[in-house]
Design a protein around this motif. Structure first.
Motif, PDB file in Angstrom:
ATOM      1  N   PRO A 684       1.136  -1.360   0.014  1.00 28.66           N
ATOM      2  CA  PRO A 684      -0.056   0.514  -0.202  1.00 28.66           C
ATOM      3  C   PRO A 684       0.694   1.583   0.076  1.00 28.66           C
ATOM      4  CG  PRO A 684      -1.319  -1.472   1.412  1.00 28.66           C
ATOM      5  CD  PRO A 684       0.322  -1.686   0.864  1.00 28.66           C
ATOM      6  N   LYS A 685       1.985   1.019   0.276  1.00 30.27           N
ATOM      7  CA  LYS A 685       3.375   2.561   0.276  1.00 30.27           C
ATOM      8  C   LYS A 685       4.328   2.419  -0.333  1.00 30.27           C
ATOM      9  CE  LYS A 685       1.004   3.796   4.952  1.00 30.27           C
ATOM     10  NZ  LYS A 685       2.008   3.985   6.417  1.00 30.27           N
ATOM     11  N   MET A 686       4.195   1.578  -1.238  1.00 28.99           N
ATOM     12  CA  MET A 686       4.772   1.281  -1.829  1.00 28.99           C
ATOM     13  C   MET A 686       5.538   2.632  -2.495  1.00 28.99           C
ATOM     14  SD  MET A 686       7.924  -0.300  -3.701  1.00 28.99           S
ATOM     15  CE  MET A 686       6.805  -2.128  -3.580  1.00 28.99           C
ATOM     16  N   GLU A 687       4.596   3.229  -3.205  1.00 32.63           N
ATOM     17  CA  GLU A 687       5.052   4.651  -3.828  1.00 32.63           C
ATOM     18  C   GLU A 687       4.729   5.536  -2.776  1.00 32.63           C
ATOM     19  OE1 GLU A 687       2.659   7.692  -6.799  1.00 32.63           O
ATOM     20  OE2 GLU A 687       1.298   6.202  -6.233  1.00 32.63           O
ATOM     21  N   PHE A 688       5.158   5.600  -2.284  1.00 35.03           N
ATOM     22  CA  PHE A 688       5.422   7.022  -0.963  1.00 35.03           C
ATOM     23  C   PHE A 688       6.790   6.249  -0.882  1.00 35.03           C
ATOM     24  CE2 PHE A 688       6.198   7.994   3.484  1.00 35.03           C
ATOM     25  CZ  PHE A 688       6.689   9.364   3.219  1.00 35.03           C
ATOM     26  N   ILE A 689       7.827   5.543  -0.558  1.00 34.29           N
ATOM     27  CA  ILE A 689       8.737   4.459   0.029  1.00 34.29           C
ATOM     28  C   ILE A 689       8.937   4.537  -1.221  1.00 34.29           C
ATOM     29  CG2 ILE A 689       9.781   3.186   0.271  1.00 34.29           C
ATOM     30  CD1 ILE A 689       7.498   1.482   2.501  1.00 34.29           C
ATOM     31  N   MET A 690       9.049   4.506  -2.134  1.00 30.24           N
ATOM     32  CA  MET A 690      10.184   4.920  -3.425  1.00 30.24           C
ATOM     33  C   MET A 690      10.454   5.840  -3.814  1.00 30.24           C
ATOM     34  SD  MET A 690      10.959   1.924  -4.120  1.00 30.24           S
ATOM     35  CE  MET A 690      11.652   1.728  -4.512  1.00 30.24           C
ATOM     36  N   GLN A 691       9.083   6.444  -3.689  1.00 27.94           N
ATOM     37  CA  GLN A 691       9.348   8.531  -3.671  1.00 27.94           C
ATOM     38  C   GLN A 691      10.433   8.933  -2.740  1.00 27.94           C
ATOM     39  OE1 GLN A 691       5.796  10.281  -2.845  1.00 27.94           O
ATOM     40  NE2 GLN A 691       4.977   9.842  -5.066  1.00 27.94           N
ATOM     41  N   LYS A 692      10.328   8.224  -1.242  1.00 32.54           N
ATOM     42  CA  LYS A 692      11.576   8.498  -0.352  1.00 32.54           C
ATOM     43  C   LYS A 692      12.775   8.190  -1.001  1.00 32.54           C
ATOM     44  CE  LYS A 692      11.074   8.456   4.017  1.00 32.54           C
ATOM     45  NZ  LYS A 692      11.000   9.870   4.675  1.00 32.54           N
ATOM     46  N   SER A 693      12.862   7.281  -1.198  1.00 25.32           N
ATOM     47  CA  SER A 693      14.091   6.029  -1.795  1.00 25.32           C
ATOM     48  C   SER A 693      15.223   7.039  -2.957  1.00 25.32           C
ATOM     49  CB  SER A 693      13.547   4.807  -2.482  1.00 25.32           C
ATOM     50  OG  SER A 693      13.382   4.994  -3.202  1.00 25.32           O
ATOM     51  N   HIS A 694      14.234   7.623  -3.895  1.00 25.39           N
ATOM     52  CA  HIS A 694      14.597   8.525  -5.248  1.00 25.39           C
ATOM     53  C   HIS A 694      15.350   9.349  -4.222  1.00 25.39           C
ATOM     54  CE1 HIS A 694      13.304   6.912  -9.225  1.00 25.39           C
ATOM     55  NE2 HIS A 694      12.525   5.924  -8.055  1.00 25.39           N
ATOM     56  N   MET A 726      13.625  -5.077  -7.351  1.00 27.67           N
ATOM     57  CA  MET A 726      14.573  -4.425  -8.416  1.00 27.67           C
ATOM     58  C   MET A 726      14.481  -2.786  -8.730  1.00 27.67           C
ATOM     59  SD  MET A 726      16.228  -6.255 -10.427  1.00 27.67           S
ATOM     60  CE  MET A 726      15.959  -4.837 -11.200  1.00 27.67           C
ATOM     61  N   GLN A 727      12.965  -3.050  -7.330  1.00 24.47           N
ATOM     62  CA  GLN A 727      12.837  -0.940  -7.258  1.00 24.47           C
ATOM     63  C   GLN A 727      13.770  -0.653  -6.627  1.00 24.47           C
ATOM     64  OE1 GLN A 727      11.196  -3.817  -5.993  1.00 24.47           O
ATOM     65  NE2 GLN A 727       8.631  -4.175  -5.716  1.00 24.47           N
ATOM     66  N   ILE A 728      14.398  -0.468  -5.702  1.00 23.97           N
ATOM     67  CA  ILE A 728      15.773  -0.579  -4.869  1.00 23.97           C
ATOM     68  C   ILE A 728      16.474  -0.327  -6.402  1.00 23.97           C
ATOM     69  CG2 ILE A 728      17.616  -0.357  -3.253  1.00 23.97           C
ATOM     70  CD1 ILE A 728      15.615  -2.436  -1.867  1.00 23.97           C
ATOM     71  N   TRP A 729      17.340  -1.238  -6.890  1.00 21.68           N
ATOM     72  CA  TRP A 729      17.757  -1.147  -8.438  1.00 21.68           C
ATOM     73  C   TRP A 729      17.518   0.294  -9.488  1.00 21.68           C
ATOM     74  CZ3 TRP A 729      17.191  -0.819 -13.265  1.00 21.68           C
ATOM     75  CH2 TRP A 729      18.204  -1.503 -14.652  1.00 21.68           C
ATOM     76  N   VAL A 730      15.527   0.418  -9.775  1.00 22.69           N
ATOM     77  CA  VAL A 730      15.629   1.002 -10.530  1.00 22.69           C
ATOM     78  C   VAL A 730      16.009   2.607  -9.593  1.00 22.69           C
ATOM     79  CG1 VAL A 730      12.888   2.346 -10.907  1.00 22.69           C
ATOM     80  CG2 VAL A 730      13.191  -0.198 -11.025  1.00 22.69           C
ATOM     81  N   ALA A 731      15.458   2.640  -8.444  1.00 21.95           N
ATOM     82  CA  ALA A 731      15.920   4.114  -8.001  1.00 21.95           C
ATOM     83  C   ALA A 731      17.518   4.507  -7.295  1.00 21.95           C
ATOM     84  CB  ALA A 731      15.544   4.112  -6.444  1.00 21.95           C
ATOM     85  N   ILE A 732      18.330   3.572  -7.629  1.00 18.89           N
ATOM     86  CA  ILE A 732      19.155   3.823  -7.780  1.00 18.89           C
ATOM     87  C   ILE A 732      20.593   4.446  -8.876  1.00 18.89           C
ATOM     88  CG2 ILE A 732      22.382   3.173  -7.627  1.00 18.89           C
ATOM     89  CD1 ILE A 732      20.773   1.270  -5.133  1.00 18.89           C
ATOM     90  N   THR A 733      19.718   3.736 -10.373  1.00 17.70           N
ATOM     91  CA  THR A 733      20.091   3.793 -11.562  1.00 17.70           C
ATOM     92  C   THR A 733      19.013   4.672 -12.068  1.00 17.70           C
ATOM     93  OG1 THR A 733      20.178   1.059 -12.097  1.00 17.70           O
ATOM     94  CG2 THR A 733      19.878   2.338 -14.218  1.00 17.70           C
ATOM     95  N   GLU A 734      18.262   5.353 -12.174  1.00 16.13           N
ATOM     96  CA  GLU A 734      17.090   6.853 -12.387  1.00 16.13           C
ATOM     97  C   GLU A 734      18.130   7.851 -11.847  1.00 16.13           C
ATOM     98  OE1 GLU A 734      13.052   5.718 -13.224  1.00 16.13           O
ATOM     99  OE2 GLU A 734      13.224   6.491 -11.228  1.00 16.13           O
ATOM    100  N   GLU A 735      18.468   7.934 -10.635  1.00 16.69           N
ATOM    101  CA  GLU A 735      19.469   9.232  -9.758  1.00 16.69           C
ATOM    102  C   GLU A 735      20.396   8.512 -10.310  1.00 16.69           C
ATOM    103  OE1 GLU A 735      17.123  11.378  -8.722  1.00 16.69           O
ATOM    104  OE2 GLU A 735      15.456   9.978  -8.774  1.00 16.69           O
ATOM    105  N   LEU A 736      21.566   7.966 -10.347  1.00 16.51           N
ATOM    106  CA  LEU A 736      22.698   8.755 -11.350  1.00 16.51           C
ATOM    107  C   LEU A 736      22.414   8.641 -12.713  1.00 16.51           C
ATOM    108  CD1 LEU A 736      25.962   7.652 -11.197  1.00 16.51           C
ATOM    109  CD2 LEU A 736      25.069   5.074 -11.831  1.00 16.51           C
ATOM    110  N   LYS A 737      21.773   8.219 -13.216  1.00 17.87           N
ATOM    111  CA  LYS A 737      21.548   9.290 -14.326  1.00 17.87           C
ATOM    112  C   LYS A 737      21.169  10.472 -14.713  1.00 17.87           C
ATOM    113  CE  LYS A 737      18.825  10.105 -18.819  1.00 17.87           C
ATOM    114  NZ  LYS A 737      18.109  10.858 -18.899  1.00 17.87           N
TER     115      LYS A 737
END
Length: 939
Positions: A684-694, A726-737
């Motif tokens: 349920p809170k996946m979107e909020f958590i991933m926003q914080k990770s980004h 893979m959500q964590i990898w996506v956050a790291i990769t996008e912010e590195l890019k």
């Protein structure tokens, strides 16, 4: 006007008459004439011109044997020495005559009404203070005589008797207050004479008498406090005290000397031991607790510090009284006890003013809170600490109990008063441990709900004020005291509400603190967060309090960063501080993410604590090799197996292992990623958590060393292959890019001769291949089925795969178009394909090493095939596009050779022979066919 003078002459004739009837009529007429003079100026003028003659006649009649005549004469005399226009015309001799006559009358008369009126005249007179000073001793003796020697009454009923006694007592107290107002210093010097009679009335059985006595004490409090030694001492009084009484005695054959039977005069301490203590205990046994403890508070104040410290037995006996009232279940008794307890604070807390800190001291991060050391100072400090501990004992007991809101409010009030009285000593570590630490812990352990919410908020405000003192400007006023110049300061919690009254009433002198106080703040924040996660706390209260605590924690970190800029700070102190902060952050994350607390919404708050440290401490501290700390995290200790380490070596990567020495930023990244792994289970809170990770990774790449961040995140990602997040990898990769695209010049990354940065990006881009190849468990068939049941449905996995491919391509494109130089022997595509080959080899060996497991799964195989095919085609297309757009006469030959080498490398990847692996057999066919088709254009 002439009419007024004529009337007054007639009145004077009547009061001078020997006829009782005429005299009585004359005084009645004079009283009426005086009343009218308040509105008739001519009447006042007539009285003023006849003051001397009138006073002479009136004073002679105040001692008349006839009660009515004496009473009327005293009333008329009272008006003459009260009205300002008349008092201004009174001469010194006349004033002396009046005062001597009044004191003589009060001590000689047997008529209670006459005595009362004589005291009343003293209480209302407006004579010049110099006149009173000349007769101060005789006036005081008369008043004390009246206080201690009540005269019988001719009243025939009990009610009338009580009313007369109370009226008499009121007039006496008014006389005391009048003298205290006019001759304050004189009254203070002789307070041991007149205070005792009033104190005794505090334990009177008559409520009116008790109340009036307390009002009188409140009115003249400034005259009594601090108490003189003569008032509070408990030794026998010197003979000179008795001589004083005899010297001021008005000699008259009609007056019986009240000192005939006096052998010594009692000071308050002696009176307390002999009479008042037993009286208080009797009243408590009669359940008269409120009045008794109120009187106890006055007695404690009047005894003063010297008497209490020199006579320990008396102090112990005195403390037995509140011991009986504090545990009472009646809220009114508890509140009265707390108010009286402030008297003990006044008595025991007497601290020297500390040296003031200068602005330069604050800017340099220093606060010298210590007085010169030595045996005397050690003894004094120990005595103060013992007193503080005594005072705090009932306060902690009450605030920890389930008391009424009114009681907890009164307890907070008394506690704040103690903080105020401690002055700047409240900033000492030894005092903080006794006063702040246990009290705040007791409040915060009760949680932010129900009756405790008010105390909770007030303590949060107080803690916030203490923390923000680090940022305020400190100056010294003319008295050497610390004053706060931060007039427009806003609390981290917003505008103050509940504590505003207390801080205004009892200002607390916080001083800028140093690193030695960090452990105190961290301990309190830890207590708060621990109880915020309790199930009984409502969601609304939890969210509100959690936000406030995070702001407080962020303020602490910000203050620490300011202190770390001070070059004089010891390295050892810096390391102790950093270790405290990092270990607290790790513990708070561990506590909030425990199994029993994930459902209450506090789990995701753990990320905010990590983010606060990362954002508030400067990168020069977080990434410095000087401040390496041991990574003593349980998650690391229990995570890596022998296979994990073996495959890490195969991939050429360095994993973080238990007790490795790492920089603070790596320590925090380890905690953050492990928290993310647990949080990704919360759909349920996946979107909020991933926003914080980004946001988190974006800040890391832009503020810290990007290579250190990339290497650390790679190692942590590969440690979690069994989870497949893979959500964590996506956050790291996008912010590195995003970071690569935002930096115009990346030439500073080329200093790595072994292309470490390029290799780190290759490992990051290889992670999806490794994950999709290793996703199946490798232990038992039961675990395989369990894993497959937890695997998302095909549609969800398909969307995830599309996102992974899109992110992978975007990072590859950004790296390919950047100005990063690679090794002279190979290009980025070649290095990338080589790393992917290694990942696939490693993952294959992991699957082959497992026994009794069917490693094939159609959905997972298709994911890997789809990913590999899209990646190979994209690389070839990108190489083709780049070559066509940049082809020139000179670059045709070099570019063709280079591309030929890249394509051969990719063809080698696509043609990997592995007959024992059905997945790679399918993958080889697809990739080989795609690579041949795209490479035909270069042949």
């Amino acid at each position: 006007m002439s009419n007024a003078f004529d009337q007054l002459e007639e009145i004077k004739t009547l009061i001078s008459s020997n006829s009782k009837q005429n005299k009585s009529f004359g005084y009645s007429s004079l009283l009426h004439f005086q009343e009218q003079s308040t509105s008739i100026p001519s009447a006042v003028q007539a009285l003023a011109q006849n003051v001397r003659s009138l006073i002479a006649s009136i004073v002679c009649d105040i001692s008349d044997d006839d009660e009515e005549t004496a009473a009327q004469a005293l009333k008329c005399l009272g008006f003459m020495i009260y009205h300002p226009s008349l008092v201004a015309t009174v001469l010194v001799d006349d004033a002396s005559f009046v005062l001597q006559s009044l004191t003589k009358l009060i001590m000689a008369t047997k008529l209670k009404s006459v005595c009362n009126l004589g005291v009343w005249c003293i209480s209302i007179q407006q004579l010049n203070a110099s006149f009173l000073a000349a007769h101060f001793h005789s006036l005081l003796r008369a008043v004390v005589y009246a206080l201690d020697n009540p005269i019988g009454s001719l009243s025939t009923t009990f009610e009338a008797l009580q009313e007369r006694i109370w009226g008499s007592w009121l007039k006496l107290l008014l006389a005391v207050m009048k003298l205290a107002a006019q001759l304050s210093e004189n009254m203070r010097e002789l307070s041991h004479i007149w205070v005792l009679p009033i104190c005794r009335r505090l334990l009177s059985s008559d409520k009116k008498e008790r109340d009036m006595s307390e009002r009188c004490l409140l009115k003249i409090k400034s005259t009594m406090f601090p108490p003189t030694l003569a008032l509070s001492k408990w030794e026998e009084v010197e003979p000179s005290y008795v001589v004083f009484y005899k010297n001021i005695l008005v000699v008259s054959v009609c007056i019986a000397d009240p000192l005939d039977n006096i052998t010594r005069v009692k000071a308050l301490a002696e009176e307390m031991k002999q009479n008042l203590l037993s009286r208080m205990k009797d009243l408590i046994n009669q359940d008269v607790k409120i009045q008794t403890i109120q009187a106890w508070g006055w007695f404690i104040c009047l005894l003063g510090s010297p008497a209490m410290k020199k006579n320990r037995h008396l102090m112990n006996d005195m403390l037995k009284v509140p011991e009986l009232t504090f545990p009472d279940h009646n809220p009114q008794v508890q509140i009265a006890s707390l108010v009286a307890w402030e008297g003990l604070i006044d008595t025991l807390i007497h601290l020297p003013t500390l040296p003031c800190a200068t602005n330069r001291d604050v800017e340099n991060g220093y606060q010298n809170l210590r007085t010169p050391r030595g045996n005397i100072h050690d003894i004094q400090e120990n005595a103060v600490l013992k007193s503080v501990k005594l005072i705090m004992t009932p306060l902690i007991g009450i605030i920890s109990s389930k008391c009424e809101v009114s009681v907890s409010s009164s307890c907070m009030n008394t506690w704040c008063y103690l903080l105020h009285k401690l002055d700047t000593c409240i900033n000492r570590t030894s005092v903080i441990k006794l006063v702040l630490d246990p009290f705040l812990e007791a409040v915060f352990q009760n949680g932010p709900h129900g009756k405790n919410i008010w105390s909770w908020n007030l303590c949060l405000e107080l803690l916030d004020d203490f923390i923000l003192a680090k940022f305020k400007d400190v100056n010294c006023d003319t008295n050497g005291l610390v004053t706060d110049n931060l007039s427009a300061r806003t609390s981290a919690l917003g505008p103050s509400t509940s504590g505003k009254y207390y801080w205004k009433l009892y200002p607390i002198k916080w001083l800028p603190w140093d690193l030695s106080q960090v452990d105190f703040f961290i301990n309190i924040i830890s207590i708060i967060t621990c109880h915020l996660s309790m199930e009984k706390v409502s969601c609304e209260d939890r969210n509100s309090a959690c936000g406030a605590v995070l702001k407080i924690f962020r303020s602490v970190i910000k203050a620490v960063q300011m202190e770390l800029k001070n070059l004089a700070i010891d390295y050892k102190d810096i390391m102790l501080c950093l270790n405290s902060i990092l270990r607290f952050t790790a513990k708070i994350c561990e506590d909030l993410s425990s199994e029993g607390k994930r459902s209450n919404g506090m789990h995701h708050a753990s990320l905010s604590f990590i983010e606060a440290v990362i954002e508030e401490l400067e990168p020069s501290i977080l990434g410095s090799s000087l401040y390496k700390v041991a990574i003593d995290l349980k998650c690391i200790e229990n995570q890596l197996s022998g296979n994990d380490i073996k495959h890490a070596k195969v991939l050429g990567m360095s994993f973080v292992t238990y007790m490795d020495m790492v920089s603070p930023v790596v320590y925090l990244m380890v905690i953050y990623i492990y928290e993310l792994v647990g949080l990704t289970l919360n759909k349920p809170k996946m979107e909020f958590i991933m926003q914080k990770s980004h946001k988190f990774f974006k800040f890391l790449f832009s503020s810290c060393d990007p290579l250190e961040v990339l290497l650390a995140t790679n190692g942590l990602l590969y440690e979690h292959t069994r989870y497949g997040r893979m959500q964590i990898w996506v956050a790291i990769t996008e912010e590195l890019k995003e970071w690569i695209d935002s930096v115009k010049d990346l030439s500073f990354l080329n200093k790595e001769s072994d292309s470490t940065y390029c290799l780190a990006i290759c490992h990051l881009l290889s992670y999806p291949f490794f994950i999709y190849r290793c996703l199946l468990p490798t232990s038992t068939p039961v675990e395989v089925r369990s894993s497959l049941e937890e695997t998302p449905v095909s549609s969800e996995r398909s969307l995830e795969l599309e996102l992974v491919i899109e992110v992978w391509k975007s990072l590859y494109a950004s790296v390919s178009t950047s100005k990063i130089e690679y090794s002279t022997r190979s290009s980025f595509p070649e290095d990338l394909c080589s790393v992917i080959n290694g990942c696939l080899d490693c993952s294959t060996s992991m699957l082959v090493s497992s026994t009794g497991v069917n490693s094939s799964n159609e959905d997972l195989d298709l994911d890997l095939l789809c990913l590999s095919g899209d990646v190979v085609i994209f690389i070839l297309e990108h190489i083709t596009t780049s070559e066509i757009s940049s082809r020139s006469a000179k670059t045709e030959l070099d570019g063709g050779c280079k591309i030929s080498g890249e394509i051969n490398n990719i063809l080698g990847l696509a043609a990997r022979p592995d007959p024992g692996d059905p997945i790679l057999m399918q993958l080889s066919s697809v990739l080989h066919l795609g690579a041949l088709c795209l490479s035909s254009c270069f042949i």
